[in-house]
Design a protein around this motif. Structure first.
Motif, PDB file in Angstrom:
ATOM      1  N   VAL A 564      -7.711   6.782 -10.717  1.00 29.95           N
ATOM      2  CA  VAL A 564      -6.562   6.505 -11.194  1.00 29.95           C
ATOM      3  C   VAL A 564      -6.718   5.697 -12.435  1.00 29.95           C
ATOM      4  O   VAL A 564      -6.006   5.905 -13.618  1.00 29.95           O
ATOM      5  CB  VAL A 564      -5.470   5.654 -10.210  1.00 29.95           C
ATOM      6  N   THR A 584       0.810   6.216  -6.853  1.00 35.06           N
ATOM      7  CA  THR A 584      -0.004   5.500  -6.347  1.00 35.06           C
ATOM      8  C   THR A 584       0.317   4.103  -5.534  1.00 35.06           C
ATOM      9  O   THR A 584      -0.043   3.879  -4.440  1.00 35.06           O
ATOM     10  CB  THR A 584      -1.114   5.404  -7.452  1.00 35.06           C
ATOM     11  N   TRP A 589      -2.272   2.960  -2.680  1.00 34.87           N
ATOM     12  CA  TRP A 589      -3.795   3.473  -3.626  1.00 34.87           C
ATOM     13  C   TRP A 589      -4.577   1.976  -3.656  1.00 34.87           C
ATOM     14  O   TRP A 589      -4.139   0.880  -4.117  1.00 34.87           O
ATOM     15  CB  TRP A 589      -3.428   3.808  -4.898  1.00 34.87           C
ATOM     16  N   GLN A 609      -8.321   9.648   0.506  1.00 30.82           N
ATOM     17  CA  GLN A 609      -7.079   9.893  -0.260  1.00 30.82           C
ATOM     18  C   GLN A 609      -7.409  10.330  -1.584  1.00 30.82           C
ATOM     19  O   GLN A 609      -8.396   9.973  -1.954  1.00 30.82           O
ATOM     20  CB  GLN A 609      -6.395   8.449  -0.379  1.00 30.82           C
ATOM     21  N   MET A 611      -5.554  11.941  -5.501  1.00 31.00           N
ATOM     22  CA  MET A 611      -4.366  12.075  -6.440  1.00 31.00           C
ATOM     23  C   MET A 611      -4.684  12.934  -7.512  1.00 31.00           C
ATOM     24  O   MET A 611      -5.641  13.298  -7.865  1.00 31.00           O
ATOM     25  CB  MET A 611      -3.910  10.618  -6.913  1.00 31.00           C
ATOM     26  N   VAL A 626      -0.219  11.976  -4.295  1.00 26.42           N
ATOM     27  CA  VAL A 626      -1.234  11.253  -3.577  1.00 26.42           C
ATOM     28  C   VAL A 626      -1.280  12.178  -2.332  1.00 26.42           C
ATOM     29  O   VAL A 626      -0.358  12.326  -1.725  1.00 26.42           O
ATOM     30  CB  VAL A 626      -1.351   9.932  -3.464  1.00 26.42           C
TER      31      VAL A 626
END
Lengths: 760, 173
Positions: A564, A584, A589, A609, A611, A626
């Protein structure tokens, strides 16, 4: 008569002009000024009772009519495909005209009633399709206010519109309705170029979760789907097609038919390789089609399935530079660390639960065709060519069918019905079988995406180069292609489908501000595409975003960076940054390099996880997703939750929007995890749901949605954007959980197992 | 091998039969092997049950037979004489909606809605047996009903809402 009944246009003669014809006053707003007084309608399907073909050049161009009954009828070339636009369009128009929502009706998709708005596709109904309707409404409002001002002897600024009525400022109890202002007059008005719109701050309908008008009839069994349409004297037909199922070029010739095996009362229709049986009942037609001995000469023409992707890259292609900045080639060759990856996406089918259906009534001079088509006008052109009739003699009426998600068999079924009806001279209904739809409906194209990038010593991305191989994603019926883009045209006339180069490059460019950047699409010739390619939800945006957003995670891994944070380093648009942060943050996140772990024991279940972000078509809705997955090599991938942040500008109907986003997430999860059309050397072998499974209730993820509303911004479509990002988010989550990078969809248990073996 | 609908096997002949659908008796002339779905749609003009696959795979054609969900596309109507057949139309009307129908409206649990009749009928059979199902039970009951639009989450919420309404109604009486 409830407003919902307008959905059954063309089906109930009692909805006809009877109520409206005689001496009815009306205001029509269109693109051309009408020199003549509006004539009484001659078309059964119309509810307003005004003929809108009297305008310039005879073209239908009236977008709305207000009747003396104070009813607002909207004529929409865009159609309801199950996404809720029939409600949203009415909200938009009613808002600009200050009409009660309940006083609106929507007539959609009829070549004798609605303007030509091309196809209902590409998430463009609200985005572009609503614009002329909104302007027509604002124009009508201005005109009605002027008329009231003249009548009352006041200036327009002293008047207020509310609930279909006009009153003087401060005197709401003394009001006159639009219908009273119109009286017995019939007049038309040209659409203002840039009318004054209602200030978004004053919206009362737009932005509200108005319940969808089509849902009540659908849950009571009153709704008339395309599959429910009947005509007096109608017979039923089934088309018998060759074993080369779903190929772009029909490599088969009809050799022999044992007509003696035809049951009594069943008619045979043959034209070239087009063969059909027609019977009084549907079951008779089904049985006759199954029982008829037919032999075909076929040529095996498809590549070996395991060589599909290499064969696509080897097909002669024309290269198009889609985007370029700096010098990616030089930057790649001069960089210390370069990275490459190739991603593959399979052929996929439209997941329509109801196979396509159509009814046609073709006489010598006139053809009427009822179809679930996404484009009544282009279908009309193609049908006219197929039938050898003038366009003006062909009337195509849209009737909502099962969700299509793109170019499924709807147009082809219409052509089947038209050709058969022309041969037997009676109304004919063609209901495709499940095998017809899986096998013969056009397919979302298989694609190859290849990425190259370079990192410098500071882990900056100093070069990004994208190349893909794709046929066009549109072989829809059109005037230009005529009968060639109808399956019946392929079989009866030996024509091969084709289309302009569209969709393969959708979302091939990225929003990241890389200095040295190049995006190339290799367009494959349509005729050499093994399976017949056409539009499936997002066109190439899902495939390309899968590659782009997987690859940037691969670079983050190389740079030992939080994926990210790496994206945010290159995103400049505040709206893009906002959705990435919103998704996020909501998903919790952690901001760490990935993967968390490498999968080592094959029966252990692990979670991760991932994204992904995209701006749809690089200019419309912004979406970040996500995904949270759980997987084991034994059980495969399970998507637990998807969190979506979505910015499509002004939100028309928040609940309708959520419904679309949820649907996008679930369908895209299904496509990413499960869906792949299989074929052998002759044709498609995935001919029912057992061979082409969909995501089931037992497998659905939880979905959390953050809507970012921007009332001052234009509304963007929401029918597709979320689908584009979901597969990459899942792939990245699989990597986070296991260290396994899946570059070929779908991410089945078998693929996971192969990747696990490859890890050594 | 492509799956074949079992109803297409074997002999067929014309016959007269009486079927009880939504509480009404109907005497019909039809072919002996005609699946119930075609009789409901073509002969009785019912639009609730839908043709989806003809193979019993998708659930769009689901109706209730003696309270149990049945895939009407693969069962010959002639095998269902003397049975109670209920379609979506038999549950409720706009004036008197069944709690499931009302819940699907309240939750806006539809997109194209082609699958919805089958979903509601399958859910009806579930709620008749399990008035208070948890999420997993509902998912298992509906897992062989396919939805292409991805409306599953709303359908799940609608079934839970209807279950709650039905339980409250039971307590009230």
């Amino acid at each position: 008569m409830t407003p919902e009944r307008s959905w059954t246009k063309g089906l109930n003669p009692d909805l006809s002009r009877r109520t409206f014809v005689q001496g009815v006053g009306a205001l029509a707003v269109g693109f051309a000024l009408c020199p003549a007084v509006l004539r009484a309608a001659t078309i059964d399907n119309d509810v307003a009772g005004v003929d809108k073909t009297t305008l310039a050049k005879g073209a239908v161009d009236a977008w709305l009519v207000i009747t003396a009954n104070n009813e607002l009828v909207i004529y929409s070339g865009k159609v309801e495909l199950g996404t809720g636009v029939a409600t949203a369009l009415r909200q938009i128009v009613a808002e600009e005209l200050a009409m009660p929502f309940a006083a609106t009706r929507l007539i959609q998709g009829d070549t004798e009633l609605t303007p030509d708005q091309g196809y209902t596709a590409g998430s463009a109904t609200i985005q572009q399709g609503s614009d002329p309707m909104r302007r027509a409404a604002a124009t009508a409002r201005r005109l009605l206010i002027q008329r009231a001002a003249d009548t009352l002897g006041v200036t327009p600024d002293r008047l207020v519109t509310e609930q279909g009525r006009i009153h003087r400022v401060g005197e709401p109890t003394r009001s006159v309705s639009y219908g009273e202002l119109i009286g017995d007059d019939q007049f038309t008005q040209r659409i203002d170029e840039s009318p004054a719109f209602v200030d978004p701050q004053d919206y009362t309908l737009v932005g509200q979760s108005v319940p969808r008008v089509d849902i009540p009839p659908k849950v009571f069994g009153n709704f008339v789907y395309m599959q429910d349409v009947t005509r007096p004297g109608m017979w039923h037909a089934r088309v018998i097609r060759p074993p080369t199922v779903g190929t772009t070029t029909i490599a088969a010739t009809l050799e022999s038919i044992d007509e003696a095996a035809l049951p009594a009362g069943v008619q045979l229709v043959r034209r070239g390789n087009f063969l059909a049986v027609v019977a009084e009942t549907e079951w008779q037609a089904i049985r006759a089609a199954e029982a008829l001995p037919v032999t075909w000469l076929t040529r095996a023409g498809l590549p070996r399935p395991d060589a599909l992707y290499s064969s696509l890259k080897a097909s002669g292609a024309s290269e198009e530079v889609v985007a370029s900045r700096g010098d990616a080639q030089s930057a790649l060759s001069g960089a210390p660390r370069t990275f490459q990856a190739e991603y593959h996406w399979p052929y996929q089918a439209h997941d329509s639960i109801g196979p396509s259906c159509a009814v046609a009534d073709v006489s010598e001079r006139q053809a009427t065709v009822w179809s679930g088509t996404q484009g009544v006008y282009p279908l009309r052109s193609a049908l006219a060519d197929l039938l050898g009739m003038d366009e003006g003699a062909v009337h195509v009426i849209y009737v909502e069918a099962s969700g299509c998600y793109g170019h499924n068999g709807a147009d082809d079924a219409a052509a089947d019905a038209a050709l058969i009806s022309q041969a037997v001279r009676r109304p004919v209904r063609v209901q495709w079988s499940r095998q017809d739809e899986h096998g013969w409906g056009p397919k979302g194209p298989a694609m190859v995406m290849r990425l190259d990038a370079a990192l410098n010593d500071d882990d900056d991305i100093v070069a990004w180069q994208f190349a893909n191989w794709s046929p066009t994603h549109t072989t829809r019926p059109s005037a230009a292609q005529g009968a060639a883009n109808l399956l019946a045209g392929n079989l009866a006339l030996g024509l091969v489908p084709d289309g302009p180069q569209i969709g393969g490059d959708r979302n091939a460019p990225v929003e990241y501000a890389f200095d040295n950047y190049r995006v190339v699409t290799h367009w494959l010739p349509t005729a050499t595409s093994p399976l017949r390619p056409s539009a499936l939800r997002t066109l190439g945006a899902m495939q390309n975003t899968f590659a782009n957003e997987s690859f940037i995670d691969e670079l983050a891994f190389a740079a030992k960076a939080d994926p990210v944070a790496l994206r945010l380093r290159y995103l400049k648009d505040p709206r893009a940054i906002a959705v990435v942060k919103a998704a996020t943050q909501r998903a919790g996140w952690k901001g760490r390099p990935m993967p968390q772990r490498y999968l080592q024991i094959d029966d252990k279940s692990v979670a991760g996880q991932g994204m992904a972000f995209a701006q749809y078509e690089n200019q419309y809705a912004y979406v970040a997703a996500v995904a949270e997955v759980e997987l084991s090599v034994r059980r495969g991938v399970r998507v637990r939750k998807v969190t979506v942040a979505h910015d499509c500008g002004r939100i028309i109907n928040p609940d309708g929007l959520r419904n679309q986003i949820e649907g996008n997430v679930l369908q895209a999860t299904s496509r990413a995890l499960k869906e792949e059309i299989l074929f052998d050397h002759t044709g498609i072998t995935s001919l029912e749901w057992g061979a082409y499974p969909l995501l089931t209730f037992a497998e659905i993820p939880e979905v959390e949605i953050i809507l970012i509303d921007r009332p001052e911004q234009p509304p963007f479509g929401a029918g597709e954007p979320t689908s584009a990002v979901v597969p990459a988010a899942i792939a990245n989550a699989i990597f986070d959980a296991s260290g396994m990078r899946l570059r070929t969809a779908p991410f089945t248990r078998e693929r996971l197992s192969q990747a696990f073996q490859a890890l050594g | 091998m492509m799956p074949q609908a079992s109803a297409t096997q074997g002999d067929q002949h014309d016959m007269t039969m009486t079927l009880r659908v939504n509480g009404e008796e109907h005497t019909l002339d039809t072919q002996s092997d005609t699946p119930l779905l075609y009789v409901l749609r073509s002969e009785l003009g019912l639009r609730g049950p839908k043709f989806g696959c003809g193979l019993g795979e998708c659930g769009a054609c689901t109706v209730l037979v003696d309270g149990r969900p049945l895939r009407s596309c693969i069962v010959p109507a002639s095998s269902l004489r003397e049975r109670d057949i209920v379609t979506l139309e038999g549950l409720g009307t706009p004036q008197q909606p069944h709690p499931l129908q009302q819940a699907f409206i309240d939750e806006q649990a539809a997109q194209c809605a082609y699958c919805i009749s089958g979903m509601i009928m399958t859910a009806k059979a579930l709620l008749d047996r399990h008035p208070d199902p948890d999420d997993e039970t509902i998912k298992q009951a509906l897992t062989a009903n396919l939805c292409g639009c991805g409306t599953h989450l709303r359908i799940l919420r609608a079934v839970k809402r209807a279950a709650s309404t039905l339980r409250e109604a039971t307590h009230d009486t």
